[in-house]
Design a protein around this motif. Sequence first.
Motif, PDB file in Angstrom:
ATOM      1  N   ASP A   4      13.354  18.740  30.478  1.00 42.95           N
ATOM      2  CA  ASP A   4      12.039  19.292  30.143  1.00 42.95           C
ATOM      3  C   ASP A   4      11.006  18.648  31.057  1.00 42.95           C
ATOM      4  O   ASP A   4      10.693  17.463  30.903  1.00 42.95           O
ATOM      5  N   PRO A   5      10.451  19.400  32.028  1.00 43.96           N
ATOM      6  CA  PRO A   5       9.540  18.786  32.994  1.00 43.96           C
ATOM      7  C   PRO A   5       8.225  18.299  32.371  1.00 43.96           C
ATOM      8  O   PRO A   5       7.590  17.396  32.908  1.00 43.96           O
ATOM      9  N   ALA A   6       7.822  18.885  31.244  1.00 44.96           N
ATOM     10  CA  ALA A   6       6.559  18.468  30.621  1.00 44.96           C
ATOM     11  C   ALA A   6       6.674  17.076  30.001  1.00 44.96           C
ATOM     12  O   ALA A   6       5.773  16.245  30.127  1.00 44.96           O
ATOM     13  N   SER A   7       7.799  16.801  29.354  1.00 41.17           N
ATOM     14  CA  SER A   7       7.965  15.512  28.670  1.00 41.17           C
ATOM     15  C   SER A   7       8.840  14.535  29.449  1.00 41.17           C
ATOM     16  O   SER A   7       8.816  13.328  29.172  1.00 41.17           O
ATOM     17  N   GLY A   8       9.616  15.054  30.408  1.00 41.44           N
ATOM     18  CA  GLY A   8      10.572  14.217  31.120  1.00 41.44           C
ATOM     19  C   GLY A   8      11.848  13.973  30.325  1.00 41.44           C
ATOM     20  O   GLY A   8      12.706  13.201  30.756  1.00 41.44           O
ATOM     21  N   LYS A   9      12.014  14.649  29.197  1.00 45.66           N
ATOM     22  CA  LYS A   9      13.179  14.441  28.347  1.00 45.66           C
ATOM     23  C   LYS A   9      14.408  15.121  28.926  1.00 45.66           C
ATOM     24  O   LYS A   9      14.338  16.250  29.420  1.00 45.66           O
ATOM     25  N   THR A  10      15.531  14.433  28.854  1.00 42.36           N
ATOM     26  CA  THR A  10      16.810  15.007  29.278  1.00 42.36           C
ATOM     27  C   THR A  10      17.711  15.187  28.060  1.00 42.36           C
ATOM     28  O   THR A  10      17.580  14.482  27.054  1.00 42.36           O
ATOM     29  N   ASP A  11      18.616  16.153  28.157  1.00 36.71           N
ATOM     30  CA  ASP A  11      19.591  16.402  27.101  1.00 36.71           C
ATOM     31  C   ASP A  11      20.847  16.980  27.740  1.00 36.71           C
ATOM     32  O   ASP A  11      20.856  17.288  28.945  1.00 36.71           O
ATOM     33  N   HIS A  12      21.884  17.135  26.947  1.00 32.34           N
ATOM     34  CA  HIS A  12      23.169  17.560  27.505  1.00 32.34           C
ATOM     35  C   HIS A  12      23.857  18.577  26.600  1.00 32.34           C
ATOM     36  O   HIS A  12      25.071  18.544  26.418  1.00 32.34           O
ATOM     37  N   ASP A  13      23.091  19.512  26.063  1.00 23.71           N
ATOM     38  CA  ASP A  13      23.669  20.487  25.137  1.00 23.71           C
ATOM     39  C   ASP A  13      24.740  21.338  25.820  1.00 23.71           C
ATOM     40  O   ASP A  13      25.832  21.537  25.279  1.00 23.71           O
ATOM     41  N   LEU A  14      24.419  21.882  27.000  1.00 23.63           N
ATOM     42  CA  LEU A  14      25.394  22.726  27.699  1.00 23.63           C
ATOM     43  C   LEU A  14      26.586  21.900  28.157  1.00 23.63           C
ATOM     44  O   LEU A  14      27.745  22.342  28.052  1.00 23.63           O
ATOM     45  N   ALA A  15      26.327  20.711  28.668  1.00 21.49           N
ATOM     46  CA  ALA A  15      27.424  19.848  29.106  1.00 21.49           C
ATOM     47  C   ALA A  15      28.334  19.481  27.930  1.00 21.49           C
ATOM     48  O   ALA A  15      29.557  19.369  28.097  1.00 21.49           O
ATOM     49  N   GLN A  16      27.769  19.328  26.756  1.00 22.59           N
ATOM     50  CA  GLN A  16      28.587  19.031  25.573  1.00 22.59           C
ATOM     51  C   GLN A  16      29.496  20.208  25.237  1.00 22.59           C
ATOM     52  O   GLN A  16      30.652  20.020  24.818  1.00 22.59           O
ATOM     53  N   GLU A  17      29.007  21.440  25.432  1.00 17.62           N
ATOM     54  CA  GLU A  17      29.868  22.610  25.225  1.00 17.62           C
ATOM     55  C   GLU A  17      31.083  22.555  26.151  1.00 17.62           C
ATOM     56  O   GLU A  17      32.198  22.928  25.761  1.00 17.62           O
ATOM     57  N   ILE A  18      30.848  22.093  27.375  1.00 13.10           N
ATOM     58  CA  ILE A  18      31.950  21.978  28.330  1.00 13.10           C
ATOM     59  C   ILE A  18      32.938  20.904  27.881  1.00 13.10           C
ATOM     60  O   ILE A  18      34.159  21.102  27.929  1.00 13.10           O
ATOM     61  N   VAL A  19      32.429  19.772  27.402  1.00  9.21           N
ATOM     62  CA  VAL A  19      33.299  18.703  26.893  1.00  9.21           C
ATOM     63  C   VAL A  19      34.135  19.216  25.728  1.00  9.21           C
ATOM     64  O   VAL A  19      35.345  18.951  25.640  1.00  9.21           O
ATOM     65  N   ASP A  20      33.498  19.969  24.832  1.00  7.43           N
ATOM     66  CA  ASP A  20      34.224  20.500  23.672  1.00  7.43           C
ATOM     67  C   ASP A  20      35.311  21.488  24.104  1.00  7.43           C
ATOM     68  O   ASP A  20      36.416  21.490  23.542  1.00  7.43           O
ATOM     69  N   TYR A  21      34.990  22.325  25.094  1.00  2.00           N
ATOM     70  CA  TYR A  21      35.977  23.288  25.603  1.00  2.00           C
ATOM     71  C   TYR A  21      37.161  22.565  26.231  1.00  2.00           C
ATOM     72  O   TYR A  21      38.332  22.925  25.992  1.00  2.00           O
ATOM     73  N   ILE A  22      36.889  21.538  27.009  1.00  2.00           N
ATOM     74  CA  ILE A  22      37.953  20.775  27.666  1.00  2.00           C
ATOM     75  C   ILE A  22      38.861  20.127  26.626  1.00  2.00           C
ATOM     76  O   ILE A  22      40.097  20.137  26.762  1.00  2.00           O
ATOM     77  N   ALA A  23      38.270  19.606  25.567  1.00  2.00           N
ATOM     78  CA  ALA A  23      39.067  18.991  24.503  1.00  2.00           C
ATOM     79  C   ALA A  23      39.910  20.039  23.777  1.00  2.00           C
ATOM     80  O   ALA A  23      41.102  19.829  23.509  1.00  2.00           O
ATOM     81  N   ALA A  24      39.290  21.184  23.469  1.00  2.29           N
ATOM     82  CA  ALA A  24      39.997  22.229  22.730  1.00  2.29           C
ATOM     83  C   ALA A  24      41.169  22.788  23.522  1.00  2.29           C
ATOM     84  O   ALA A  24      42.220  23.122  22.946  1.00  2.29           O
ATOM     85  N   GLU A  25      41.000  22.893  24.841  1.00 10.35           N
ATOM     86  CA  GLU A  25      42.047  23.444  25.703  1.00 10.35           C
ATOM     87  C   GLU A  25      43.013  22.380  26.220  1.00 10.35           C
ATOM     88  O   GLU A  25      43.943  22.697  26.971  1.00 10.35           O
ATOM     89  N   LYS A  26      42.760  21.129  25.842  1.00 16.23           N
ATOM     90  CA  LYS A  26      43.614  20.005  26.258  1.00 16.23           C
ATOM     91  C   LYS A  26      43.738  19.934  27.786  1.00 16.23           C
ATOM     92  O   LYS A  26      44.828  19.799  28.351  1.00 16.23           O
ATOM     93  N   LEU A  27      42.579  20.006  28.444  1.00 13.15           N
ATOM     94  CA  LEU A  27      42.540  19.952  29.900  1.00 13.15           C
ATOM     95  C   LEU A  27      42.366  18.514  30.384  1.00 13.15           C
ATOM     96  O   LEU A  27      41.784  17.675  29.679  1.00 13.15           O
ATOM     97  N   LYS A  28      42.831  18.267  31.593  1.00 15.04           N
ATOM     98  CA  LYS A  28      42.673  16.962  32.243  1.00 15.04           C
ATOM     99  C   LYS A  28      41.773  17.164  33.464  1.00 15.04           C
ATOM    100  O   LYS A  28      42.185  17.826  34.429  1.00 15.04           O
ATOM    101  N   VAL A  29      40.598  16.608  33.429  1.00 19.68           N
ATOM    102  CA  VAL A  29      39.631  16.838  34.508  1.00 19.68           C
ATOM    103  C   VAL A  29      39.968  15.952  35.702  1.00 19.68           C
ATOM    104  O   VAL A  29      39.966  14.724  35.604  1.00 19.68           O
TER     105      VAL A  29
END
Length: 307
Positions: free
Chosen positions: A58-83
């Motif tokens: 968020d450029p106004a507050s400078g806040k960072t978050d990882h909602d989309l990246a967390q979706e990727i982590v969850d997908y990798i776990a669900a599919e039992k992938l090795k990055v």
Amino acid sequence: MPDPVITAAASQITTCRANGHVPVIRTFFDNPTFTATHVVHDPATRSAAIIDSVMDYDPASGKTDHDLAQEIVDYIAAEKLKVEWVLETHVHADHLSAAPWLQERVGGRLGIGDAILRVQDIFGKLFNAGTRFARDGSQFDELFHDGARFTLGSLPAIALHVPGHTPADMAYIIGDAAFIGDTLFMPDYGTARADFPGGDARTLYHSIRRLLSLPDETRVFLCHDYMAPGRDEYAWETTIGAERRGNIHVHDGVDESTFVQMRTARDATLSLPNLIMPSVQVNMRGGNLPEPEDNGVSYIKIPVSKS
């Protein structure tokens, strides 16, 4: 004279398709930045790569978050992938990379093209990053040169240097699929801009023609989609054949001078991406924030012009 890297990539694509040895691809689309992050894996070994990840900012507050990246982590776990790989096609100017955050959670080696050194030099000077900012690419685990071969599990892969949008753009050919970053968009939207520092429309044209020399059936995965007029859904997958026949900027028959004239004129009308200042400063550091100052806080610089 034949391009040996393109010849090798074409052979890989044809062989993989003939043998059915092709990757599985799942895409996560970030609407605020119009960015497509691709998770590609080898079905035989479950080995995976994450390409062009996004950190919420968020450029106004400078806040960072990882909602989309967390979706990727969850997908990798669900599919039992090795990055195995976390890949960047270039130093993005429109979104911040989540690569370090993802590496902490799922592993993988961070890779980018070896021309990152030129980009770090250009933007290190522009943002007066100082001597603490290393300009040797050491923020990344792998610096790919043009034609570099690597693997994703049992899938063959080749790195292809496609500069023009920036000096360091790379395409990754994994199995029969090409992940081409910001070079081409969907055929109805055209091509990437070439007016950033170190960019060049003429160089971009040659990089695009290089990509369009791959087999027509090559699956192509894009980094962005801005939804062309007349279309009501985002899209990020096409083929080399579709681009050759129908790309509105650079289909077969468009010569170099015509493209350069069009691209230069169009770029002159474009405003800068909303997140260009934070994006470049973070992404040239491999997705890491600038080093904290003596109060423990990281800051994004904005150059100020008096004229």
